[in-house]
Design a protein around this motif. Structure first.
Motif, short mmCIF file in Angstrom:
data_model
loop_
_atom_site.label_atom_id
_atom_site.label_comp_id
_atom_site.label_asym_id
_atom_site.label_seq_id
_atom_site.Cartn_x
_atom_site.Cartn_y
_atom_site.Cartn_z
N ARG A 1 2.45 1.75 -3.36
CA ARG A 1 1.52 2.26 -4.35
C ARG A 1 1.26 3.77 -4.14
NH1 ARG A 1 -3.80 0.70 -7.57
NH2 ARG A 1 -5.26 1.85 -6.33
N VAL A 2 1.06 4.16 -2.91
CA VAL A 2 0.83 5.58 -2.63
C VAL A 2 2.05 6.40 -3.07
CG1 VAL A 2 0.56 7.28 -0.78
CG2 VAL A 2 -0.78 5.17 -0.75
N PHE A 3 3.22 5.87 -2.73
CA PHE A 3 4.46 6.55 -3.08
C PHE A 3 4.60 6.67 -4.60
CE2 PHE A 3 9.14 6.64 -3.59
CZ PHE A 3 9.38 7.79 -2.86
N GLN B 1 2.24 6.66 -6.86
CA GLN B 1 1.27 7.61 -7.41
C GLN B 1 1.74 9.03 -7.20
OE1 GLN B 1 -2.32 6.26 -5.54
NE2 GLN B 1 -2.99 5.16 -7.35
N LYS B 2 2.33 9.29 -6.03
CA LYS B 2 2.84 10.63 -5.76
C LYS B 2 3.95 10.97 -6.75
CE LYS B 2 1.15 12.17 -1.53
NZ LYS B 2 1.27 11.43 -0.28
N LEU C 1 0.84 -1.20 0.00
CA LEU C 1 0.00 0.00 0.00
C LEU C 1 0.87 1.25 0.00
CD1 LEU C 1 -2.87 -0.94 2.50
CD2 LEU C 1 -3.12 -0.39 0.07
N LEU C 2 1.91 1.23 0.83
CA LEU C 2 2.81 2.39 0.89
C LEU C 2 3.51 2.59 -0.46
CD1 LEU C 2 4.35 1.93 4.46
CD2 LEU C 2 2.67 3.63 3.71
#
Lengths: 265, 275
Positions: B267-269, B271-272, B264-265
């Motif tokens: 993926r968030v990273f 996307q950023k 999850l981290l």
């Protein structure tokens, strides 16, 4: 020759004295409605007026309490294979792992394709529909990555891939911007040369410009196979909701109709 | 380290455990993907817990608990599946009740059975090191059946998962496919029970596909990656539990959950970064 004429006389969709609802709650009351080949009908009505229920009855997803439903002269469960159903765009699961191509190919599924692979013909049809809708370049795109208008085109392509005789659209302009919905109605107008179209919406404004005939659905259906909504129609039965009248939309419908008449003369 | 690994794999029970982990991972990866896409995690949890009633009944009757679990699990799967489909409102309430009744029956049956019953905990929390020959054959059969059926009806499962109403209008046998799916969940639950225990099956069903779905957009790709991840988690969890002398099922789940958090981290990273 004789038989061909009889075939033509069979309505595409026929509802006779249909009452339907859930539990103790009756939503549709005494619906009598005939759709004929080549029709392009827009039914408008408020939310909660029975739009979804009517669609479910026509698709054979719920049984009416009373009355009879026929699709191409057969029960809905049999006749619905000729209906290209285009559902309302809803909040999708943006991570769902299906590509545009996957989704349009779902239009080729049926009882007879169980345990069989998709054929070259299936793929050719899917490709043709996607090209016609200008979506072929996006065929590998995941559904969640598309805009509302694009997703709607995919649903139209999927419905067309079933090679339907009837297109049934639920709230086609919901969650689509104005430009996309104008394009949509132009697409539908050109499809209507070969396919009968029935659409159901609360948005009378856009509907009225392209459809051939209009009806009002609010528990009861008022439909006279005309493109005219008169105050009498609105008043008849439950009629259409007050806010449509208040916003002056019916006047626009009437005005559009008058212009058409001038042209015809 | 390598030496100790070699020693480890010379143990028969360790080799069986590894084979069991791989077979169960195949079933969980494939069926778990359908569970996640159809949003029936709660129903799957219900099936898993209700299966305990079968374990208890089998104990009471003196037959192999796997047989009892298969019967109860399939009955629970079909019962809950029908409830989910046919009740218009609050299917989750009924499923929750069936979930608890299954567990309660199991406990009562075990109360009524005479004799020593210490290893019953292994059905709740898993005990991959104690799998029997019969267990392995059942796992092989379930994994093969799941792969075969999902392979045969792949396009149909994709269609009903994506848009069930449309599939129904196309006259696909939606109800039959759905019941086939929940029955496969029932069978998968029984084999996964040996690995992570009934209580933690939900995690083994959902975490691997959930991670795979973060990065992949094709159902069979997700099934494949979920299977691979599941093997990885099972083996890692097993080794950790062996070295630290902890419960294997719980270690497997913690490894999986840690991986999910990292994914999850990531993926968030990502996307950023892309934005």
């Amino acid at each position: 020759m004789m038989s061909e004429e009889t075939v033509k006389q069979i309505p595409v969709i026929a509802l006779r004295g249909v009452w339907a609802g859930y539990g103790n709650n009756l939503i549709l009351e005494d619906i009598n409605f005939t759709v004929r080949e080549g029709d392009f009908i827009g039914l408008i009505g408020p939310n909660g007026g029975g739009k979804t229920t009517l669609i479910r009855v026509i698709l054979g997803l719920i049984e009416p309490r009373r009355g009879e439903v026929r699709v191409l002269g057969k029960t809905p469960q049999v006749g619905r294979r000729h209906i290209g159903y285009i559902p309302q765009l809803q909040d999708t699961d943006y991570d769902f792992p299906a590509s545009v191509w996957d989704v349009v190919r779902m239009g080729r599924l049926g009882k007879e394709t169980l345990l069989k692979r998709f054929t070259a013909r299936d793929n050719a049809i899917v490709e043709e529909k996607l090209r016609w809708l200008g979506m072929l370049d996006l065929k590998k795109q995941a559904m969640g990555e598309l805009s509302g208008g694009q997703r709607q085109r995919v649903y139209i392509a999927r419905a067309l891939a079933t090679e339907p005789k009837i297109l049934l659209l639920d709230e086609p302009t919901a969650s689509v911007d104005v430009e996309a919905s104008t394009n949509l109605y132009e697409l539908l107008a050109s499809l209507n040369e070969h396919v009968t179209i029935l659409l159901i919406s609360h948005d009378m404004n856009v509907v009225s410009k392209y459809v051939k005939t209009i009806g009002c659905l609010n528990r009861r259906l008022v439909y006279h196979a005309e493109k005219r909504i008169t105050p009498e129609m609105l008043a008849e039965g439950y009629g259409c909701p007050v806010d449509l009248i208040a916003h002056g939309v019916p006047h626009r419908v009437l005005a559009g109709h008058d212009q058409d008449e001038v042209k015809h003369d | 380290m390598i030496d100790s690994l070699t020693t480890l794999f010379s143990y028969d029970f360790m080799r069986s455990a590894m084979v069991a982990g791989i077979l169960v991972s195949v079933a969980c990866g494939v069926i778990g993907t359908l569970v996640v896409l159809n949003r029936i995690v709660f129903l799957s949890g219900g099936i898993a817990h209700a299966a305990y009633g079968g374990v208890g009944l089998a104990y009471y009757l003196g037959v192999d608990p796997v047989i009892g679990a298969v019967v109860f699990s399939l009955a629970a799967a079909l019962g809950m599946g029908v409830v989910q489909r046919k009740t218009r409102q609050r299917a989750d309430t009924l499923i929750g009740v069936m979930w608890a009744v299954g567990m309660a029956l199991g406990i009562i049956f075990i109360n009524l059975s005479p004799g020593y019953k210490a290893d019953l905990m292994s059905y709740l929390f898993g005990s991959i090191l104690a799998v029997s020959r019969l267990d392995l054959w059942v796992m092989l059969a379930v994994a093969a059946l799941v792969v075969l059926l999902v392979g045969l009806f792949y396009k149909d499962f994709l269609a009903i998962s994506f848009d069930e109403i449309f599939a129904r209008v196309r006259n696909l046998p939606v109800d039959a496919l759905y019941l086939m799916m929940v029955a496969m969940i029932g069978l998968t639950v029984v084999v996964a029970m040996r690995v992570v225990g009934l209580i933690m099956i939900i995690a083994l069903l959902t975490i691997p596909p959930a991670i795979a779905n973060l990065f992949l957009k094709g159902m069979w790709k997700i099934m494949l990656m979920a299977t691979g991840l599941s093997v990885l988690f099972t083996v890692t969890g097993l080794l950790l539990s062996y070295y630290f002398n902890l419960t294997s099922g719980a270690m497997i789940i913690l490894v999986a959950a840690m991986a999910y958090l990292i994914a999850l981290l990531v993926r968030v990273f990502c996307q950023k970064c892309c934005e």
